[in-house]
Design a protein around this motif. Structure first.
Motif, PDB file in Angstrom:
ATOM      1  N   UNK A   8     -14.622  13.578 -18.790  1.00 33.15           N
ATOM      2  CA  UNK A   8     -13.736  14.715 -19.050  1.00 33.15           C
ATOM      3  C   UNK A   8     -14.054  15.948 -18.204  1.00 33.15           C
ATOM      4  N   UNK A   9     -15.116  15.895 -17.399  1.00 33.94           N
ATOM      5  CA  UNK A   9     -15.428  17.029 -16.522  1.00 33.94           C
ATOM      6  C   UNK A   9     -14.526  17.059 -15.290  1.00 33.94           C
ATOM      7  N   UNK A  10     -13.634  16.094 -15.151  1.00 33.30           N
ATOM      8  CA  UNK A  10     -12.735  16.033 -13.994  1.00 33.30           C
ATOM      9  C   UNK A  10     -11.980  17.346 -13.825  1.00 33.30           C
ATOM     10  N   UNK A  11     -11.903  17.804 -12.568  1.00 31.64           N
ATOM     11  CA  UNK A  11     -11.233  19.066 -12.252  1.00 31.64           C
ATOM     12  C   UNK A  11     -10.299  18.837 -11.066  1.00 31.64           C
ATOM     13  N   UNK A  12      -9.007  18.992 -11.305  1.00 30.38           N
ATOM     14  CA  UNK A  12      -7.996  18.751 -10.270  1.00 30.38           C
ATOM     15  C   UNK A  12      -8.180  19.659  -9.062  1.00 30.38           C
ATOM     16  N   UNK A  13      -8.821  20.795  -9.268  1.00 23.87           N
ATOM     17  CA  UNK A  13      -9.026  21.741  -8.158  1.00 23.87           C
ATOM     18  C   UNK A  13      -9.980  21.186  -7.104  1.00 23.87           C
ATOM     19  N   UNK A  14     -10.716  20.142  -7.448  1.00 25.13           N
ATOM     20  CA  UNK A  14     -11.670  19.564  -6.507  1.00 25.13           C
ATOM     21  C   UNK A  14     -11.030  18.539  -5.564  1.00 25.13           C
ATOM     22  N   UNK A  15      -9.732  18.278  -5.736  1.00 23.64           N
ATOM     23  CA  UNK A  15      -9.028  17.311  -4.889  1.00 23.64           C
ATOM     24  C   UNK A  15      -8.682  17.952  -3.555  1.00 23.64           C
ATOM     25  N   UNK A  16      -9.048  17.294  -2.473  1.00 26.01           N
ATOM     26  CA  UNK A  16      -8.753  17.794  -1.127  1.00 26.01           C
ATOM     27  C   UNK A  16      -8.160  16.661  -0.288  1.00 26.01           C
ATOM     28  N   UNK A  17      -7.324  17.054   0.690  1.00 22.94           N
ATOM     29  CA  UNK A  17      -6.736  16.099   1.625  1.00 22.94           C
ATOM     30  C   UNK A  17      -7.234  16.417   3.032  1.00 22.94           C
ATOM     31  N   UNK A  18      -7.661  15.398   3.734  1.00 26.71           N
ATOM     32  CA  UNK A  18      -8.172  15.593   5.095  1.00 26.71           C
ATOM     33  C   UNK A  18      -7.396  14.679   6.037  1.00 26.71           C
ATOM     34  N   UNK A  19      -6.498  15.290   6.828  1.00 24.62           N
ATOM     35  CA  UNK A  19      -5.617  14.511   7.709  1.00 24.62           C
ATOM     36  C   UNK A  19      -6.216  14.373   9.098  1.00 24.62           C
ATOM     37  N   UNK A  20      -6.082  13.189   9.667  1.00 19.55           N
ATOM     38  CA  UNK A  20      -6.529  12.904  11.036  1.00 19.55           C
ATOM     39  C   UNK A  20      -5.350  12.318  11.816  1.00 19.55           C
ATOM     40  N   UNK A  21      -4.781  13.116  12.724  1.00 21.81           N
ATOM     41  CA  UNK A  21      -3.642  12.642  13.500  1.00 21.81           C
ATOM     42  C   UNK A  21      -2.848  13.798  14.064  1.00 21.81           C
ATOM     43  N   UNK A  22      -1.763  13.501  14.793  1.00 25.33           N
ATOM     44  CA  UNK A  22      -0.945  14.564  15.402  1.00 25.33           C
ATOM     45  C   UNK A  22      -0.173  15.349  14.350  1.00 25.33           C
ATOM     46  N   UNK A  23       0.127  16.599  14.673  1.00 28.19           N
ATOM     47  CA  UNK A  23       0.863  17.461  13.744  1.00 28.19           C
ATOM     48  C   UNK A  23       2.355  17.523  14.066  1.00 28.19           C
ATOM     49  N   UNK A  24       2.705  17.114  15.294  1.00 29.14           N
ATOM     50  CA  UNK A  24       4.104  17.168  15.739  1.00 29.14           C
ATOM     51  C   UNK A  24       4.568  15.762  16.089  1.00 29.14           C
ATOM     52  N   UNK A  25       5.758  15.407  15.619  1.00 24.03           N
ATOM     53  CA  UNK A  25       6.297  14.073  15.871  1.00 24.03           C
ATOM     54  C   UNK A  25       7.459  14.134  16.847  1.00 24.03           C
ATOM     55  N   UNK A  26       7.501  13.140  17.730  1.00 29.73           N
ATOM     56  CA  UNK A  26       8.565  13.058  18.725  1.00 29.73           C
ATOM     57  C   UNK A  26       9.528  11.925  18.374  1.00 29.73           C
ATOM     58  N   UNK A  27      10.746  11.968  18.894  1.00 26.94           N
ATOM     59  CA  UNK A  27      11.702  10.890  18.649  1.00 26.94           C
ATOM     60  C   UNK A  27      11.219   9.568  19.253  1.00 26.94           C
ATOM     61  N   UNK A  28      11.939   8.520  18.917  1.00 22.08           N
ATOM     62  CA  UNK A  28      11.697   7.161  19.426  1.00 22.08           C
ATOM     63  C   UNK A  28      10.438   6.516  18.841  1.00 22.08           C
ATOM     64  N   UNK A  29       9.765   7.215  17.890  1.00 20.91           N
ATOM     65  CA  UNK A  29       8.657   6.575  17.174  1.00 20.91           C
ATOM     66  C   UNK A  29       9.272   5.684  16.097  1.00 20.91           C
ATOM     67  N   UNK A  30       8.819   4.439  16.020  1.00 23.99           N
ATOM     68  CA  UNK A  30       9.401   3.496  15.065  1.00 23.99           C
ATOM     69  C   UNK A  30       8.998   3.830  13.636  1.00 23.99           C
TER      70      UNK A  30
END
Length: 409
Positions: free
Chosen positions: A314-336
Motif C-alpha cells: 500500500x506504500x505505492x505512490x503514482x507520483x513515482x512513475x516516470x517515462x524515459x523515451x529513447x528515439x526521435x522526436x520528429x516523424x517524417x512521412x513515408x514511415x510505415x
C-alpha cells in the motif's frame, strides 16, 4: 526533498511490513508466480531436511518414467520392508494387492504413503536405490546443487538434504506437468480396486485443527524429527488474481496445533491483504506526442498498447512513475505504420519495470504544401541561385559572340 522523503517512507513501510510476519518455521521462501519473483524469504538457502517434500521429486520422476498410468502392479511384502519399524506413514497397502501406477502416484503424494512410494519406485526401477539415482540425476539436470536424495520416501537419513528455495524451484518445474498438477491439487482419490478412498494430508490436517484452507490450491506436507513440520503449497489471491508458491520447513512439532499450516495461512493472508498490482500505465493512455515534418498532421501520438502493472504494498505512490523515451522526436512521412520508432522505459522511482516498443500507430501523410512552406527559404535561394547561374551563362555566351565578331574584323 519531497521525492527523497517519499522513497524513504516507501522503503520503511516495505521493510516494516515484511518484519511484521512472525512465522514459526525456520526456513521459508515464497514466490509470486505471476512474476516468478521472490516476495518473502527466511533462511531460504540454508541446508535443511525436507521430510516428505522429497516426494515432489519422487512423483515427478515417476511420472516421467511411466508409459501407461493404467498399467497394474502386483504388490508384495518385500516392498514394504522396514517401513513399519521406521514408523513411516503408510496408507495400508497389502501383499498381493493389484493397483495401477496412477493409484501409487496418488497414494505417494496426496496421502504421503511410504508403502505406495516403495511399491512405485521398486516397480519402476527395480529397487528404491536405483530410483533414487534417477532422482539425483533430475536434481542435477535442474541445477539443484544443494539437493541430495538418499531415499524416495523422505525418511530422515544422513545426507538427505535440500533448501526451501530449491524445493520451490523444483515444485515450479513439476507444476508444468499436467498430471503432477492434477495430483498436487487433489483432495481425495479412490483406488482402482475400490479398497479405499484416500484423502490429502492437507485436508486431514485442516479438518483436524479447524483451519480454513480455501485459498490453498494444492499442497504437500511433510514431517520428521529432523525436518519438523514442512509444507510446500500454492495459494491463490482470487481478489487480485495472484498465485503464490510457498515452501516452509522446520516448524515446531506439536500435536496441539499445525504450525506449518498456520504459518502458510498467516503469510498468504498477509500478502493477500497488503499486496496487489498497481497500474503504472493504462492501456490506450496517451504516452507520447510527436511533431511531424512535411505532413498536414501537426503531430501524432503514441498510446500504450497494454497495461503496465507493478506489484507493491500500500506504500505505492503514482507520483513515482516516470517515462524515459529513447528515439526521435520528429516523424517524417513515408514511415510505415507498425514500424518501431524507439523504446519507452516505464520507471517506478529508479527501477525499470517495463520497456515498451514505440511503434508508429497512425499514418503520417505527406503534404506538398507543408513541404514547400517548410523549405520556402531554401526554394527561394535555389531559384535565385538558378537565375544567377542562368544569367552568368547568358553573359558568357554574349561575350563569346562579341569576341568572335571582333576577331573576324
Amino acid at each position: 526533498m519531497k521525492k527523497i522523503l517519499i522513497i524513504f517512507v516507501a522503503l520503511f513501510m516495505m521493510i516494516f511490513n515484511v518484519n511484521a510476519l512472525e512465522i514459526t518455521s525456520e526456513h521459508a521462501v515464497m514466490y509470486n508466480l505471476n512474476d516468478n519473483k521472490i516476495v518473502y524469504e527466511k533462511n531460504k538457502d540454508e541446508i535443511t531436511s525436507i521430510a516428505s517434500l522429497t516426494k515432489i521429486m519422487t512423483t515427478l520422476v515417476a511420472i516421467e518414467q511411466i508409459a501407461d498410468i493404467n498399467k497394474t502392479v502386483v504388490l508384495n511384502n518385500s516392498m514394504f520392508e522396514g517401513l513399519y519399524e521406521a514408523e513411516a506413514a503408510v496408507i495400508g497397502l497389502k501383499d498381493g494387492q493389484v493397483l495401477t501406477y496412477e493409484d501409487l502416484l496418488y497414494g505417494t503424494f496426496i496421502s504421503s504413503g511410504a508403502d505406495a512410494t516403495r511399491a512405485l519406485t521398486i516397480s519402476l526401477a527395480g529397487s528404491e536405490t536405483n530410483f533414487v539415482k534417477l532422482m539425483n540425476d533430475k536434481a542435477k539436470e535442474l541445477g539443484l546443487v544443494n539437493t541430495k536424495y538418499i531415499n524416495a520416501t523422505g525418511l530422515d537419513e544422513i545426507g538427505q538434504i535440500s533448501t526451501v528455495d530449491e524445493v520451490a524451484r523444483l515444485l515450479k518445474v513439476a507444476l508444468e506437468n499436467k498430471l503432477f498438477k492434477t495430483i498436487f491439487e487433489s483432495r481425495s482419490y479412490t483406488l482402482s480396486d475400490d479398497s479405499m478412498t484416500i484423502y490429502s494430508t492437507l485436508s486431514n490436517t485442516s479438518i483436524r485443527y479447524g483451519l480454513n484452507i480455501n485459498s490453498v490450491v494444492g499442497a504437500k506436507t511433510g514431517y520428521t524429527d529432523d525436518a519438523g513440520f514442512c509444507l510446500a503449497s500454492v495459494g491463490h489471491d482470487k481478489t487480485n488474481d495472484i498465485k503464490y508458491l510457498l515452501v516452509t520447513t522446520k516448524a515446531p512439532i506439536s500435536f496441539e496445533k499445525a504450525n506449518h499450516l498456520e504459518d502458510a495461512i498467516e503469510v498468504y493472508d498477509y500478502y493477500f491483504n497488503n499486496y496487489k498490482y498497481y497500474n503504472l500505465v493504462d492501456k490506450d493512455a496517451k504516452l507520447l506526442t510527436f511533431d511531424t515534418k512535411y505532413s498536414k498532421l501537426k503531430n501524432v501520438s503514441f498510446k500504450a498498447p497494454y497495461d503496465v502493472k507493478y506489484y507493491s504494498d500500500s506504500s505505492f505512490n503514482k507520483e513515482q512513475v516516470r517515462l524515459k523515451y529513447n528515439g526521435p522526436d520528429v516523424l517524417k512521412p513515408f514511415t510505415k505504420v507498425g514500424k518501431e520508432i524507439g523504446t519507452l522505459d516505464i520507471m517506478y522511482g529508479d527501477q525499470k519495470v517495463n520497456t515498451i516498443s514505440v511503434t508508429l500507430q497512425e499514418k503520417v501523410p505527406f503534404s506538398i504544401i507543408q513541404f514547400l512552406k517548410s523549405n520556402i527559404v531554401i526554394i527561394i535561394l535555389i531559384i535565385i541561385l538558378g537565375r544567377i547561374i542562368k544569367k552568368r551563362k547568358r553573359k558568357k555566351k554574349t561575350i563569346k559572340r562579341y569576341n568572335r565578331r571582333y576577331r573576324k574584323k
